[in-house]
Design a protein around this motif. Structure first.
Motif, mmCIF file in Angstrom:
data_model
loop_
_atom_site.group_PDB
_atom_site.id
_atom_site.type_symbol
_atom_site.label_atom_id
_atom_site.label_comp_id
_atom_site.label_asym_id
_atom_site.label_seq_id
_atom_site.Cartn_x
_atom_site.Cartn_y
_atom_site.Cartn_z
ATOM 1 N N HIS A 78 0.855 -1.200 0.000
ATOM 2 C CA HIS A 78 0.000 0.000 0.000
ATOM 3 C C HIS A 78 0.886 1.244 0.000
ATOM 4 O O HIS A 78 0.937 1.991 0.988
ATOM 5 N N PRO A 79 1.589 1.498 -1.120
ATOM 6 C CA PRO A 79 2.606 2.563 -1.134
ATOM 7 C C PRO A 79 2.065 3.972 -0.960
ATOM 8 O O PRO A 79 2.789 4.854 -0.519
ATOM 9 N N LYS A 80 0.820 4.223 -1.253
ATOM 10 C CA LYS A 80 0.302 5.589 -1.171
ATOM 11 C C LYS A 80 -0.365 5.878 0.176
ATOM 12 O O LYS A 80 -0.904 6.946 0.382
ATOM 13 N N LYS A 81 -0.324 4.938 1.090
ATOM 14 C CA LYS A 81 -0.970 5.099 2.391
ATOM 15 C C LYS A 81 0.059 5.426 3.466
ATOM 16 O O LYS A 81 1.193 4.983 3.407
ATOM 17 N N LYS A 82 -0.373 6.189 4.454
ATOM 18 C CA LYS A 82 0.486 6.423 5.629
ATOM 19 C C LYS A 82 0.296 5.238 6.567
ATOM 20 O O LYS A 82 -0.811 4.734 6.731
ATOM 21 N N ASN A 83 1.388 4.803 7.160
ATOM 22 C CA ASN A 83 1.321 3.663 8.062
ATOM 23 C C ASN A 83 1.847 4.047 9.433
ATOM 24 O O ASN A 83 2.667 4.947 9.568
ATOM 25 N N GLN A 84 1.367 3.328 10.422
ATOM 26 C CA GLN A 84 1.687 3.634 11.804
ATOM 27 C C GLN A 84 2.040 2.327 12.509
ATOM 28 O O GLN A 84 1.465 1.285 12.226
ATOM 29 N N ILE A 85 2.977 2.412 13.421
ATOM 30 C CA ILE A 85 3.325 1.255 14.231
ATOM 31 C C ILE A 85 3.115 1.673 15.682
ATOM 32 O O ILE A 85 3.393 2.810 16.058
ATOM 33 N N CYS A 86 2.536 0.774 16.468
ATOM 34 C CA CYS A 86 2.202 1.091 17.857
ATOM 35 C C CYS A 86 2.868 0.089 18.780
ATOM 36 O O CYS A 86 2.734 -1.120 18.596
ATOM 37 N N LEU A 87 3.593 0.595 19.759
ATOM 38 C CA LEU A 87 4.198 -0.224 20.798
ATOM 39 C C LEU A 87 3.373 -0.002 22.060
ATOM 40 O O LEU A 87 3.257 1.123 22.542
ATOM 41 N N SER A 88 2.755 -1.078 22.548
ATOM 42 C CA SER A 88 1.867 -0.988 23.714
ATOM 43 C C SER A 88 2.407 -1.820 24.860
ATOM 44 O O SER A 88 2.812 -2.968 24.670
ATOM 45 N N PHE A 89 2.392 -1.236 26.050
ATOM 46 C CA PHE A 89 2.743 -1.965 27.266
ATOM 47 C C PHE A 89 1.451 -2.263 28.008
ATOM 48 O O PHE A 89 0.532 -1.438 28.032
ATOM 49 N N TYR A 90 1.391 -3.433 28.642
ATOM 50 C CA TYR A 90 0.167 -3.812 29.334
ATOM 51 C C TYR A 90 0.469 -4.685 30.548
ATOM 52 O O TYR A 90 1.558 -5.232 30.696
ATOM 53 N N GLU A 91 -0.551 -4.781 31.401
ATOM 54 C CA GLU A 91 -0.535 -5.711 32.525
ATOM 55 C C GLU A 91 -1.452 -6.861 32.163
ATOM 56 O O GLU A 91 -2.444 -6.675 31.456
ATOM 57 N N VAL A 92 -1.151 -8.026 32.650
ATOM 58 C CA VAL A 92 -2.000 -9.191 32.420
ATOM 59 C C VAL A 92 -2.819 -9.426 33.680
ATOM 60 O O VAL A 92 -2.271 -9.535 34.776
ATOM 61 N N LYS A 93 -4.141 -9.450 33.509
ATOM 62 C CA LYS A 93 -5.048 -9.711 34.627
ATOM 63 C C LYS A 93 -5.887 -10.939 34.281
ATOM 64 O O LYS A 93 -6.382 -11.065 33.169
ATOM 65 N N ASN A 94 -6.034 -11.811 35.244
ATOM 66 C CA ASN A 94 -6.919 -12.963 35.048
ATOM 67 C C ASN A 94 -8.337 -12.540 35.365
ATOM 68 O O ASN A 94 -8.611 -12.008 36.440
ATOM 69 N N LYS A 95 -9.227 -12.776 34.416
ATOM 70 C CA LYS A 95 -10.640 -12.479 34.626
ATOM 71 C C LYS A 95 -11.286 -13.687 35.287
ATOM 72 O O LYS A 95 -10.695 -14.756 35.373
ATOM 73 N N GLN A 96 -12.502 -13.500 35.683
ATOM 74 C CA GLN A 96 -13.246 -14.594 36.297
ATOM 75 C C GLN A 96 -13.313 -15.781 35.348
ATOM 76 O O GLN A 96 -13.765 -15.656 34.211
ATOM 77 N N PHE A 181 13.021 -8.962 31.802
ATOM 78 C CA PHE A 181 13.309 -7.610 32.254
ATOM 79 C C PHE A 181 12.350 -6.576 31.693
ATOM 80 O O PHE A 181 12.523 -5.400 31.930
ATOM 81 N N LEU A 182 11.335 -6.995 30.942
ATOM 82 C CA LEU A 182 10.411 -6.049 30.337
ATOM 83 C C LEU A 182 8.985 -6.298 30.814
ATOM 84 O O LEU A 182 8.596 -7.430 31.079
ATOM 85 N N PHE A 183 8.229 -5.205 30.883
ATOM 86 C CA PHE A 183 6.793 -5.349 31.037
ATOM 87 C C PHE A 183 6.289 -6.063 29.789
ATOM 88 O O PHE A 183 6.887 -5.945 28.715
ATOM 89 N N PRO A 184 5.164 -6.760 29.885
ATOM 90 C CA PRO A 184 4.599 -7.344 28.656
ATOM 91 C C PRO A 184 4.308 -6.224 27.653
ATOM 92 O O PRO A 184 3.858 -5.141 28.030
ATOM 93 N N TYR A 185 4.587 -6.505 26.383
ATOM 94 C CA TYR A 185 4.362 -5.503 25.346
ATOM 95 C C TYR A 185 3.963 -6.192 24.048
ATOM 96 O O TYR A 185 4.166 -7.388 23.875
ATOM 97 N N GLU A 186 3.392 -5.384 23.174
ATOM 98 C CA GLU A 186 3.069 -5.875 21.827
ATOM 99 C C GLU A 186 3.306 -4.745 20.834
ATOM 100 O O GLU A 186 3.250 -3.568 21.199
ATOM 101 N N ILE A 187 3.589 -5.134 19.605
ATOM 102 C CA ILE A 187 3.808 -4.168 18.537
ATOM 103 C C ILE A 187 2.783 -4.456 17.456
ATOM 104 O O ILE A 187 2.684 -5.579 16.978
#
Length: 193
Positions: A78-96, A181-187
């Motif tokens: 998709h050469p004519k489109k602007k693209n974005q990359i997101c690095l997110s940090f999160y905590e893992v919680k167990n739900k019910q 050594f890192l918080f959980p993260y995703e890209i």
């Protein structure tokens, strides 16, 4: 929980600069959010007079390179489109838990949006005029000035990261019992327009 968002300044890059620019930014963010013991590794950029620090972890490098490959693939499709990359940090919680499932929830506490505008070059005629004199391509000189401007913009983004990390601390969760050594993260990769 409040999720802090840092929208980094957009960078205008050429295709061949994508990998180096994204590596620099992603590794800088991860290094500044690293916990505990890391083996800092200085990396000199080949295209720019900039040095950044990596955490020195092979798995982190592999994950970043894999996502950069996906980003480059998206840009090529998709050469004519602007693209974005997101690095997110999160905590893992167990739900019910229910009868058959053990639900895990990601609670995002910080997101970094990296916006790249990959320049498209129009097809140019050959460098000769109809008088067969050699014409100097003005793009060569403009490329040098553009590269200097990009280097300055990349430095600004690195300072933007450091400023954000130093000023925004209240939302960072207490240090969990982590393996590593890192918080959980995703890209993730998305399209802007």
């Amino acid at each position: 929980m409040n999720c802090e968002v840092c929208q980094l300044n957009e960078l205008e890059v050429e295709h061949f600069e994508i990998r180096e620019v994204l590596r620099c930014i992603l590794h800088t963010i991860l290094f500044h959010r690293a916990l505990g013991l890391v083996r800092p590794k200085d990396v000199d950029l080949e295209l720019f007079e900039i040095t950044y620090v990596q955490c020195g972890d092979v798995e982190v490098e592999r994950k970043i390179d894999e996502k950069i490959d996906q980003f480059i693939d998206r840009v090529e499709k998709h050469p004519k489109k602007k693209n974005q990359i997101c690095l997110s940090f999160y905590e893992v919680k167990n739900k019910q838990a229910t009868w058959f499932t053990n639900k895990v929830e990601h609670l995002y506490w910080e997101q970094w949006y990296i916006n790249l505008n990959v320049m498209q070059h129009p097809k140019t005629p050959s460098g000769k005029s109809h008088h067969s004199k050699l014409v100097v391509d003005p793009g060569v000189e403009a490329g040098g000035a553009r590269r200097v401007a990009l280097e300055a913009s990349l430095r600004d983004v690195l300072f933007q990261i450091i400023k954000f990390v130093n000023e925004k601390k209240d939302h960072v969760p207490s240090i969990p019992n982590l393996e590593g050594f890192l918080f959980p993260y995703e890209i993730t990769i998305s399209r802007c327009t």
